[in-house]
Scaffold this motif. Sequence first.
Motif, PDB file in Angstrom:
ATOM      1  N   LYS A  55       0.792  -1.214   0.024  1.00 45.33           N
ATOM      2  CA  LYS A  55      -0.069   0.032  -0.045  1.00 45.33           C
ATOM      3  C   LYS A  55       0.852   1.413  -0.072  1.00 45.33           C
ATOM      4  O   LYS A  55       0.545   2.228  -0.639  1.00 45.33           O
ATOM      5  CB  LYS A  55      -1.070   0.197   1.200  1.00 45.33           C
ATOM      6  CG  LYS A  55      -1.860  -1.347   1.325  1.00 45.33           C
ATOM      7  CD  LYS A  55      -2.528  -1.407   0.127  1.00 45.33           C
ATOM      8  CE  LYS A  55      -3.009  -2.971  -0.030  1.00 45.33           C
ATOM      9  NZ  LYS A  55      -3.283  -3.475  -1.304  1.00 45.33           N
ATOM     10  N   LYS A  56       1.899   0.997   0.880  1.00 46.68           N
ATOM     11  CA  LYS A  56       2.735   2.543   0.806  1.00 46.68           C
ATOM     12  C   LYS A  56       3.588   2.625  -0.339  1.00 46.68           C
ATOM     13  O   LYS A  56       3.480   3.847  -1.002  1.00 46.68           O
ATOM     14  CB  LYS A  56       4.034   1.926   1.995  1.00 46.68           C
ATOM     15  CG  LYS A  56       3.629   2.372   3.079  1.00 46.68           C
ATOM     16  CD  LYS A  56       4.890   2.236   4.043  1.00 46.68           C
ATOM     17  CE  LYS A  56       4.489   2.647   5.450  1.00 46.68           C
ATOM     18  NZ  LYS A  56       5.576   2.286   6.372  1.00 46.68           N
ATOM     19  N   GLN A 115       1.898   1.993  -3.345  1.00 48.73           N
ATOM     20  CA  GLN A 115       0.708   2.832  -4.063  1.00 48.73           C
ATOM     21  C   GLN A 115       0.589   4.154  -3.623  1.00 48.73           C
ATOM     22  O   GLN A 115       0.630   4.913  -4.458  1.00 48.73           O
ATOM     23  CB  GLN A 115      -0.624   1.993  -3.638  1.00 48.73           C
ATOM     24  CG  GLN A 115      -0.718   0.497  -4.405  1.00 48.73           C
ATOM     25  CD  GLN A 115      -2.082  -0.173  -4.356  1.00 48.73           C
ATOM     26  OE1 GLN A 115      -2.702   0.144  -3.298  1.00 48.73           O
ATOM     27  NE2 GLN A 115      -2.284  -0.931  -5.119  1.00 48.73           N
ATOM     28  N   VAL A 116       0.675   4.386  -2.279  1.00 46.21           N
ATOM     29  CA  VAL A 116       0.666   5.758  -2.170  1.00 46.21           C
ATOM     30  C   VAL A 116       1.806   6.593  -2.720  1.00 46.21           C
ATOM     31  O   VAL A 116       1.600   7.783  -3.339  1.00 46.21           O
ATOM     32  CB  VAL A 116       0.831   6.143  -0.385  1.00 46.21           C
ATOM     33  CG1 VAL A 116       1.072   7.497  -0.142  1.00 46.21           C
ATOM     34  CG2 VAL A 116      -0.316   5.473   0.237  1.00 46.21           C
ATOM     35  N   GLU A 157       3.116   6.084  -5.574  1.00 42.95           N
ATOM     36  CA  GLU A 157       2.817   5.930  -7.031  1.00 42.95           C
ATOM     37  C   GLU A 157       1.805   7.081  -7.369  1.00 42.95           C
ATOM     38  O   GLU A 157       1.931   7.983  -8.175  1.00 42.95           O
ATOM     39  CB  GLU A 157       2.310   4.601  -7.457  1.00 42.95           C
ATOM     40  CG  GLU A 157       2.556   4.625  -9.011  1.00 42.95           C
ATOM     41  CD  GLU A 157       2.238   3.011  -9.553  1.00 42.95           C
ATOM     42  OE1 GLU A 157       1.761   2.935 -10.686  1.00 42.95           O
ATOM     43  OE2 GLU A 157       2.224   2.227  -8.494  1.00 42.95           O
ATOM     44  N   THR A 158       0.969   7.165  -6.395  1.00 44.12           N
ATOM     45  CA  THR A 158      -0.291   8.365  -6.550  1.00 44.12           C
ATOM     46  C   THR A 158       0.584   9.664  -6.258  1.00 44.12           C
ATOM     47  O   THR A 158       0.116  10.654  -7.311  1.00 44.12           O
ATOM     48  CB  THR A 158      -1.185   8.104  -5.863  1.00 44.12           C
ATOM     49  OG1 THR A 158      -1.841   6.664  -5.912  1.00 44.12           O
ATOM     50  CG2 THR A 158      -2.459   9.013  -5.879  1.00 44.12           C
ATOM     51  N   TRP A 218       2.201  10.300  -9.676  1.00 49.79           N
ATOM     52  CA  TRP A 218       1.313  11.086 -10.708  1.00 49.79           C
ATOM     53  C   TRP A 218       0.963  12.421 -10.213  1.00 49.79           C
ATOM     54  O   TRP A 218       0.491  13.039 -11.381  1.00 49.79           O
ATOM     55  CB  TRP A 218       0.287  10.077 -10.591  1.00 49.79           C
ATOM     56  CG  TRP A 218       0.721   8.937 -11.704  1.00 49.79           C
ATOM     57  CD1 TRP A 218       1.071   7.825 -11.169  1.00 49.79           C
ATOM     58  CD2 TRP A 218       0.961   8.951 -13.077  1.00 49.79           C
ATOM     59  NE1 TRP A 218       1.540   6.981 -12.382  1.00 49.79           N
ATOM     60  CE2 TRP A 218       1.568   7.813 -13.474  1.00 49.79           C
ATOM     61  CE3 TRP A 218       0.892   9.853 -14.035  1.00 49.79           C
ATOM     62  CZ2 TRP A 218       1.786   7.550 -14.801  1.00 49.79           C
ATOM     63  CZ3 TRP A 218       1.483   9.728 -15.254  1.00 49.79           C
ATOM     64  CH2 TRP A 218       1.897   8.741 -15.518  1.00 49.79           C
ATOM     65  N   MET A 219       0.411  12.581  -8.909  1.00 51.81           N
ATOM     66  CA  MET A 219       0.101  14.117  -8.802  1.00 51.81           C
ATOM     67  C   MET A 219       1.260  15.016  -9.001  1.00 51.81           C
ATOM     68  O   MET A 219       0.849  16.229  -9.506  1.00 51.81           O
ATOM     69  CB  MET A 219      -0.303  14.168  -7.365  1.00 51.81           C
ATOM     70  CG  MET A 219      -1.753  13.230  -7.148  1.00 51.81           C
ATOM     71  SD  MET A 219      -2.185  13.304  -5.417  1.00 51.81           S
ATOM     72  CE  MET A 219      -2.712  14.721  -5.195  1.00 51.81           C
ATOM     73  N   LYS A 270      -5.756   2.263   0.751  1.00 48.79           N
ATOM     74  CA  LYS A 270      -4.796   1.864  -0.311  1.00 48.79           C
ATOM     75  C   LYS A 270      -5.697   1.363  -1.472  1.00 48.79           C
ATOM     76  O   LYS A 270      -5.268   1.656  -2.659  1.00 48.79           O
ATOM     77  CB  LYS A 270      -3.674   0.814   0.211  1.00 48.79           C
ATOM     78  CG  LYS A 270      -3.032   1.250   1.228  1.00 48.79           C
ATOM     79  CD  LYS A 270      -2.533   2.689   1.357  1.00 48.79           C
ATOM     80  CE  LYS A 270      -2.322   3.085   2.482  1.00 48.79           C
ATOM     81  NZ  LYS A 270      -2.379   4.538   2.741  1.00 48.79           N
ATOM     82  N   LEU A 280      -6.196   5.968  -9.429  1.00 46.22           N
ATOM     83  CA  LEU A 280      -5.018   6.275 -10.367  1.00 46.22           C
ATOM     84  C   LEU A 280      -5.697   6.297 -11.766  1.00 46.22           C
ATOM     85  O   LEU A 280      -4.993   7.331 -12.400  1.00 46.22           O
ATOM     86  CB  LEU A 280      -3.974   5.099 -10.009  1.00 46.22           C
ATOM     87  CG  LEU A 280      -2.785   5.377 -10.789  1.00 46.22           C
ATOM     88  CD1 LEU A 280      -2.142   6.684 -10.134  1.00 46.22           C
ATOM     89  CD2 LEU A 280      -1.758   4.055 -10.412  1.00 46.22           C
ATOM     90  N   TRP A 315      -6.475   9.668 -12.917  1.00 50.53           N
ATOM     91  CA  TRP A 315      -5.239  10.635 -13.091  1.00 50.53           C
ATOM     92  C   TRP A 315      -4.961  10.676 -14.722  1.00 50.53           C
ATOM     93  O   TRP A 315      -4.458  11.478 -15.337  1.00 50.53           O
ATOM     94  CB  TRP A 315      -3.968  10.218 -12.239  1.00 50.53           C
ATOM     95  CG  TRP A 315      -4.385  11.077 -10.998  1.00 50.53           C
ATOM     96  CD1 TRP A 315      -4.497  10.174  -9.705  1.00 50.53           C
ATOM     97  CD2 TRP A 315      -4.411  12.276 -10.372  1.00 50.53           C
ATOM     98  NE1 TRP A 315      -4.657  10.900  -8.568  1.00 50.53           N
ATOM     99  CE2 TRP A 315      -4.718  12.104  -9.178  1.00 50.53           C
ATOM    100  CE3 TRP A 315      -4.297  13.495 -11.235  1.00 50.53           C
ATOM    101  CZ2 TRP A 315      -4.932  13.375  -8.615  1.00 50.53           C
ATOM    102  CZ3 TRP A 315      -4.320  14.517 -10.293  1.00 50.53           C
ATOM    103  CH2 TRP A 315      -4.527  14.530  -9.144  1.00 50.53           C
TER     104      TRP A 315
END
Lengths: 171, 182
Positions: free
Chosen positions: A12-13, A15-16, A18-19, A22-23, B16, B23, B26
């Motif tokens: 999950k970390k 994924q955070v 990665e997001t 992208w931001m 998560k 995603l 985005w």
Amino acid sequence: MLNNKKAQIQNKKAQVGETVTWMVAILIIIVIVIISVIVAGLGELAKNIFNLDNKIVVASSDRIAEKSLYNYLLTPYPGGGNVYLKIRTEGNLEEEDKFSGELASEIFKGFYEKNYPMVVWLGTGGNYYFGSRPSSVRGDFDPNIHYLVDYVSSAIYLDENKYLELILMNK
Amino acid sequence: MDRLLEFRLSSFFRNKKGAEKYLSPWWFAILFIVAGGIVYMVALFYGKPYDIREVEANLLAEKIADCVVEQNYLKTEILNDPEFKTKFLEYCDLNFNAEDSYGWSNDQYYAEFGISDFSTKKDFEGFPFYAGNPNLKDYCGQQDKNFPFCVEKSFYVLDKTNKQYIVKIISIVRKTEKNAKQ
């Protein structure tokens, strides 16, 4: 069981991360797009940078002025023949050839100086009525200088080595 | 303790999943921003219309000059034939109809034709005459791009008997909305 869940937390970390990436990426893309739009909006500036609008001596034709030229040459010459034959046999528009010279001045300077204020020139070379042939046109063009002019050139061949040229130049 | 940890972990786990779910929007956002930006830039750079009124007015003048000259000589019948004046557009195969846009009503063109003696400079009787919208002539001499574009051309011409003439043509094209859009 606990080890599996720890592994999931770590995923999950990821994924955070990665997001967030992208931001940040989208913000950078937006900034780039805005800069590009501003540059595109300054179209004149871009055109100047790439020199898109500068004419580098664009040769064109003025078919109406050509009609005057053809009819000038067809004009009967006092004593026989026409202006074309006179210029062909006796050469340029010199002082003694008043008929051809004054008629040419009246037609070409009279009709075309308004539309072509920079240069109105006719002859086979430098002559009494129109002066020396304007420089920076065909034959002696300097590619390093950008001429912001439009010019019209019509040539009537008199023989293998000689031609009568009408040059009209506008800013 | 284990239960509390398990609850916290499961809650975190769901968040998560949410992040993973959001995603792809985005991606779409980037796609639309980039595509929209490119479209906007192209429209901004090339959206300004080309002003072809000068070319159009010159072509109109040339067309009229070609119409009155045949094999380099002036068609002398234009001086005597009343139809040349009354049916000028048909005679010279011209069409002053404008596009059905901007509320135009075929009033976007003007052409004036004059002919005079080369020696005396006097106009022949009945000349000059015009076709099209005469109000456009009032704007000639103005340098603003929002005004109609005027071209005034003269040329020297002989007829088959070698009589000398001056032909004067004024052609005007308006079409400001289409060519000089801000």
